[in-house]
Design a protein around this motif. Sequence first.
Motif, PDB file in Angstrom:
ATOM      1  N   LEU A 150      -5.387   3.158  -1.906  1.00 37.09           N
ATOM      2  CA  LEU A 150      -4.322   3.160  -0.915  1.00 37.09           C
ATOM      3  C   LEU A 150      -3.183   4.032  -1.421  1.00 37.09           C
ATOM      4  N   ASN A 151      -2.746   4.999  -0.599  1.00 39.42           N
ATOM      5  CA  ASN A 151      -1.541   5.769  -0.923  1.00 39.42           C
ATOM      6  C   ASN A 151      -0.324   4.906  -0.606  1.00 39.42           C
ATOM      7  N   GLU A 152       0.164   4.216  -1.606  1.00 40.11           N
ATOM      8  CA  GLU A 152       1.275   3.285  -1.388  1.00 40.11           C
ATOM      9  C   GLU A 152       2.596   4.013  -1.162  1.00 40.11           C
ATOM     10  N   GLN A 168     -11.505   4.810  -2.841  1.00 42.90           N
ATOM     11  CA  GLN A 168     -11.050   3.659  -2.031  1.00 42.90           C
ATOM     12  C   GLN A 168      -9.641   3.218  -2.434  1.00 42.90           C
ATOM     13  N   THR A 209      -7.980  -1.039  -4.364  1.00 43.20           N
ATOM     14  CA  THR A 209      -8.416  -2.100  -3.468  1.00 43.20           C
ATOM     15  C   THR A 209      -9.668  -2.752  -4.047  1.00 43.20           C
TER      16      THR A 209
END
Length: 391
Positions: free
Chosen positions: A172-174, A170, A201
């Motif tokens: 996020l590919n920032e 879970q 997250t």
Amino acid sequence: MDTSVVSRLAELIAKAPRGRSALDHVSATPETVVRRALLLGARFWLPGSRLLCVGDHDLTSLAVRLIHPEVEVMVVDIDDRILAYIDEQDLGVTTRWADLRLGLPASARGFADLAITDPPYTPDGVGLFVARGLEGLRDRDEGRVLLAYGASERTPMLALKVQHALADLQLLNEAIYPDFNRYDGAEAIGSAADLYVLRPTTKTWPAVASRVDRLATAIYTQGPQSVESSEAAPPDLGDYAPDLLVGDWPRDLLPGVPRVRLSTWLAKPYAAHVSRVAIHAPAGLEAALPRLVLAARDAEVRVFGTASSVRLPPTPDAITKRILSNSHGKVANTWREGLVAELGLTKNQARARIPAWAGATALELPMHRLTELATEVARSREDEDPGAHEV
């Protein structure tokens, strides 16, 4: 880019222990290691921050300390040679031994603001190393994990499985920096890998707990713990009659005898008193053998599943023996208590004689620290001026 730092890193990398194919070691170029350190400074606020290197054959920790000395850096690695080499450089990096398949050291949990890793490029390898990096973050909102990962143009399905492993966490590919990492070798992936900046997250943390609980130990691409290695036959106890089984044993073996997972065995002392312990440590876990035996404290131990012999640190004196017998406790605490009892020192006087690296459990310490322990204990007993000796 400061060419003097690149030259220093090139020299350090050239003199470092050779990579081990069974651990999927491929060295990043000196320029890559320096770029990683520079990117950290450009993207994040580093004063007062902490960095956890989840594996560090590339010596990223040394680059960060050379360029950003204000950053506190800890390395966790399975390779005792790398940990000894990093300590030899005396750049203020904290080193901890860990087989990440068996857990993250207690002193590394919640330690860092940032974590960076260049893991084995298998789905389980990437998932495991990233999960351990997440466990090492102290700020669940602002913390980030930087991941180096590359795949061949011919294996898109493998890359997809790795993406699924990250999605399962879970995350996020920032940001993704294409071909950021360059290697001396790794021709199968074009000698290059992307750099991911991963942001957790609110759904990440239960996913991490679930993921590390079910990850397999076969995470490498080569060697006895590779994803393609065949499963060995269960070991035969012979006439040995243990009162505790540690590791993965057949379900129908000694059904009345209690069992403990290897990870639990290293994480905390076994609650009940036991006299005889049988440990199943399959091939590929050789680096963990001394720690698995030390975790038994005073019980008789037999190790099954590997032909490797177990070499334990020497215990020529009562303090050293007590430290290693209390292997789950902080070395510094047991050491201090021993000096107070034996020499009549105050706690502060005793504490001043103990090196900073002793602020971990014996199970977390690199092997060179364990091997030198008796010598350092002897020196601390002879110091007339507390704190005169520094390690």
